[in-house]
Enzyme design. Structure first.
Site, mmCIF file in Angstrom:
data_model
loop_
_atom_site.group_PDB
_atom_site.id
_atom_site.type_symbol
_atom_site.label_atom_id
_atom_site.label_comp_id
_atom_site.label_asym_id
_atom_site.label_seq_id
_atom_site.Cartn_x
_atom_site.Cartn_y
_atom_site.Cartn_z
ATOM 1 N N GLN A 168 0.867 -1.272 -0.111
ATOM 2 C CA GLN A 168 -0.012 0.171 0.083
ATOM 3 C C GLN A 168 0.849 1.294 0.016
ATOM 4 O O GLN A 168 1.661 1.356 0.861
ATOM 5 C CB GLN A 168 -0.802 0.143 1.317
ATOM 6 C CG GLN A 168 -1.731 1.237 1.300
ATOM 7 C CD GLN A 168 -2.523 1.323 2.565
ATOM 8 O OE1 GLN A 168 -2.223 0.598 3.737
ATOM 9 N NE2 GLN A 168 -3.685 1.896 2.731
ATOM 10 N N SER A 228 0.457 6.686 2.486
ATOM 11 C CA SER A 228 1.109 7.661 3.290
ATOM 12 C C SER A 228 2.320 8.377 2.882
ATOM 13 O O SER A 228 3.120 7.773 1.944
ATOM 14 C CB SER A 228 1.503 6.952 4.769
ATOM 15 O OG SER A 228 0.137 6.525 5.443
ATOM 16 N N SER A 239 4.523 -0.962 4.170
ATOM 17 C CA SER A 239 4.905 -2.469 4.848
ATOM 18 C C SER A 239 5.163 -3.274 3.492
ATOM 19 O O SER A 239 4.152 -3.335 2.494
ATOM 20 C CB SER A 239 3.555 -2.852 5.472
ATOM 21 O OG SER A 239 3.043 -1.723 6.419
ATOM 22 N N GLU A 247 -9.515 -1.957 4.964
ATOM 23 C CA GLU A 247 -8.021 -1.855 5.858
ATOM 24 C C GLU A 247 -8.888 -2.050 7.422
ATOM 25 O O GLU A 247 -8.267 -2.734 8.250
ATOM 26 C CB GLU A 247 -7.505 -0.736 5.852
ATOM 27 C CG GLU A 247 -6.235 -0.634 6.450
ATOM 28 C CD GLU A 247 -5.389 0.458 6.423
ATOM 29 O OE1 GLU A 247 -5.707 1.303 5.370
ATOM 30 O OE2 GLU A 247 -4.266 0.430 6.892
ATOM 31 N N GLU A 276 -5.562 8.994 18.363
ATOM 32 C CA GLU A 276 -6.041 10.220 18.405
ATOM 33 C C GLU A 276 -7.128 10.316 17.366
ATOM 34 O O GLU A 276 -8.194 10.789 17.745
ATOM 35 C CB GLU A 276 -5.159 11.385 18.087
ATOM 36 C CG GLU A 276 -4.356 11.775 19.402
ATOM 37 C CD GLU A 276 -3.239 10.493 19.448
ATOM 38 O OE1 GLU A 276 -2.895 10.000 18.560
ATOM 39 O OE2 GLU A 276 -2.787 10.713 20.549
#
Ligand SMILES: Cc1cc2nc3c(=O)[nH]c(=O)nc-3n(C[C@H](O)[C@H](O)[C@H](O)COP(=O)(O)OP(=O)(O)OC[C@H]3O[C@@H](n4cnc5c(N)ncnc54)[C@H](O)[C@@H]3O)c2cc1C
Length: 396
Positions: free
Chosen positions: A129, A132, A164, A247, A365
Site C-alpha cells: 500500500q 502515506s 509495509s 483496511e 487520536e
C-alpha cells in the site's frame, strides 16, 4: 448481546477447524516475524496461500464469480479467530486480498479484474500500500505525490513512506495528486503500480526491533500506463475510501492482537516466582482489558448478525487493542526480569512493536475523534481547508 455461535456460525466454525486441522502448516512464519529471511517468509506464506486457493478458502468475502466464497463479515471474523487460534496470524497477502482485491472488484474494469485478481488469490503476486507520505498520514487527502498525464502514460514524482512490505511487493496501490487546482479530495487519482517500474526506489526503514518491514518509496518520473488507473481521473478519493473501509475491517480485529492470551498465561505461569503484589495487580488489569475487548468483539458480531453495520466499534476496538498490546508487552518483559535485556524473544518483540499499533491504520487520536463524533455525538472536527483548492492551502 449474544456470546454463542448461531447454528450456522457453529457449523461454519466446525468446517474451518476441520480444514485447518488437516492443512495448517506446522512451520508458519508470521509476516512481521523478526530475524526471518525475506525469501523464507515469501516461500512460506506463498505455499500457505496456494493451499488456501486450492481448497477454495483464499478469499472468504469476495464474490464467487471472482474466486471468493461469497461469505459475509461474520464468517470472516470466525475465520480470523480460528486462524489466530491455530497460530496462523499475519500474512503477506493481507494488503492484496484484504484491501487491493476488494477495491479492484468494486472499481476496476473487466480487464483489470481479469489481470489482477487470480494471481492475488493464488499467492503469485504480493501487494503493498503506497498511500502515506511524510506530509500526509492522518490527513491522507493532503497527499502531494504528483501524477502528470503524458500520452497513454502517467509520470509519477514524489515520496511515499511507511509502506509495509514494499521491498518484496510485486504490485502497489498508489494514491497521487493529478489536479492541485481543486479542493484536496477532488484532485486525487488511484493507480495500480508494478513495483519493478524504472524510476521507483524502495528504501527499507530499520525499526528498533532490528527488523526492516517498512519502507520509504521514491518515485522519480516513473511511468504508469493509463490502463492501470483504478477509477476515474480525479475520483481517487472515493476509490481509496473503499480500500480504507476494508483496511479497518482487516486490522481492527481482536485476533491480530500480536500475542494470544493463552500464551501470556503460559508465560506468567512459567515465571510465577517474579509475580509480586504489583505485578499480580497489573496482570489482573490486563485480563480485564482482554475480556473487555472480547465483549466489544461479541457486540460487533451480534450487530452484524442482525444485519446492522458496526459504526464506531472498529475504532474503539482498535484503540483498546493497541492499549492491550502495550500493556502485554510491558508486563511480559517484567515477568522475564533481567532476561528481558536479551535482544531476542517473543515478549521483547511484542514490547518493541507495540508503539506501531497506536499509529498504523489510524492513530489513537484519530480513533478517539471517530468515537467522539459517532458514539458521543460531539460536533465534527473543523476542516478549514476542505473546500480550498489544494495549491492554495498553506503548507510547511
Ligand atoms: C507499522 C506501520 C505500518 C504502516 N503501513 C503502511 C502501509 O503499508 N502503507 C501506507 O500507506 N501507510 C502505512 N502506515 C502509515 C500510517 O497509516 C500512518 O503512520 C498513520 O496514518 C499516521 O500518519 P502519520 O504517521 O503521518 O502521523 P500524523 O498524521 O502526522 O500524526 C502525528 C500526530 O498527530 C496526531 N493527529 C493528527 N491529526 C490529528 C487530528 N485530526 N486530531 C488529533 N490528533 C491528530 C496523530 O494522532 C499523531 O499523534 C503504517 C504505519 C505504521 C506505524
Amino acid at each position: 448481546m449474544d456470546f454463542r455461535d448461531s447454528p450456522a456460525e457453529a457449523t461454519f466454525r466446525a468446517d474451518v477447524r476441520s480444514f485447518l486441522q488437516e492443512h495448517a502448516p506446522k512451520d508458519y512464519v508470521h509476516a512481521y516475524s523478526q530475524n526471518v529471511d525475506d525469501e523464507v517468509l515469501l516461500r512460506n506464506n506463498r505455499d500457505w496461500q496456494r493451499t488456501l486457493y486450492q481448497h477454495g478458502w483464499a478469499a472468504l468475502t469476495w464474490p464467487r464469480e471472482y474466486g471468493g466464497r461469497g461469505q459475509g463479515p461474520i464468517e470472516q471474523i470466525v475465520w480470523n479467530h480460528e486462524l489466530a487460534r491455530a497460530g496462523l496470524g499475519e500474512s503477506l497477502f493481507v494488503v492484496g486480498i484484504g484491501m487491493a482485491g476488494p477495491t479492484i472488484i468494486a472499481h476496476g474494469t473487466d480487464a483489470q479484474r481479469e489481470r489482477f485478481l487470480d494471481p492475488m488469490l493464488r499467492g503469485d503476486e504480493v501487494w503493498c500500500q503506497l498511500f502515506s507520505e511524510p506530509g500526509a498520514g492522518s490527513d491522507l487527502a493532503g497527499l502531494s505525490c504528483r501524477a502528470v498525464r503524458d500520452g497513454d502514460d502517467w509520470v509519477i514524482t514524489g515520496q511515499k513512506t511507511w509502506c509495509s512490505g514494499a521491498h518484496y511487493g510485486d504490485w502497489g496501490i498508489l494514491l497521487t495528486r493529478t489536479d492541485p487546482s481543486v479542493p484536496k479530495h477532488n484532485g486525487i487519482t488511484f493507480f495500480l503500480v508494478d513495483m519493478k517500474t524504472p524510476g521507483i526506489e524502495v528504501r527499507p526503514l530499520r525499526q528498533m526491533t532490528g527488523g526492516e518491514h517498512f519502507n520509504d518509496v521514491f518515485f522519480n518520473e516513473a511511468r504508469i500506463p493509463d490502463a492501470h488507473r483504478l477509477g476515474p481521473e480525479g475520483g481517487g478519493w472515493a476509490v481509496a475510501k473503499t480500500t480504507l473501509m476494508h483496511e479497518r475491517m482487516a486490522i481492527g480485529g481482536i485476533e491480530l492482537m500480536s500475542f494470544r492470551w493463552e500464551d501470556f498465561v503460559a508465560h506468567a505461569n512459567a515465571h510465577r516466582e517474579r509475580i509480586d503484589g504489583v505485578l499480580r495487580d497489573e496482570i489482573g488489569r490486563l485480563y480485564t482489558s482482554v475480556k473487555t475487548l472480547e465483549l466489544l468483539n461479541a457486540r460487533m458480531i451480534t450487530k452484524l448478525g442482525r444485519g446492522e453495520m458496526p459504526a464506531a466499534e472498529a475504532s474503539v476496538m482498535k484503540l483498546a487493542m493497541a492499549r492491550i498490546v502495550s500493556q502485554g508487552g510491558e508486563v511480559g518483559l517484567r515477568l522475564l526480569g533481567p532476561d528481558a535485556m536479551q535482544k531476542d524473544g517473543t515478549w521483547q518483540d511484542v514490547f518493541l512493536m507495540a508503539p506501531s499499533f497506536h499509529i498504523a491504520g489510524g492513530t489513537d487520536e484519530i480513533q478517539k475523534n471517530q468515537a467522539a463524533e459517532r458514539v458521543l455525538g460531539l460536533p465534527r472536527e473543523v476542516q478549514p481547508d476542505r473546500n480550498v483548492p489544494f495549491d492554495q492551502i498553506a503548507r510547511s
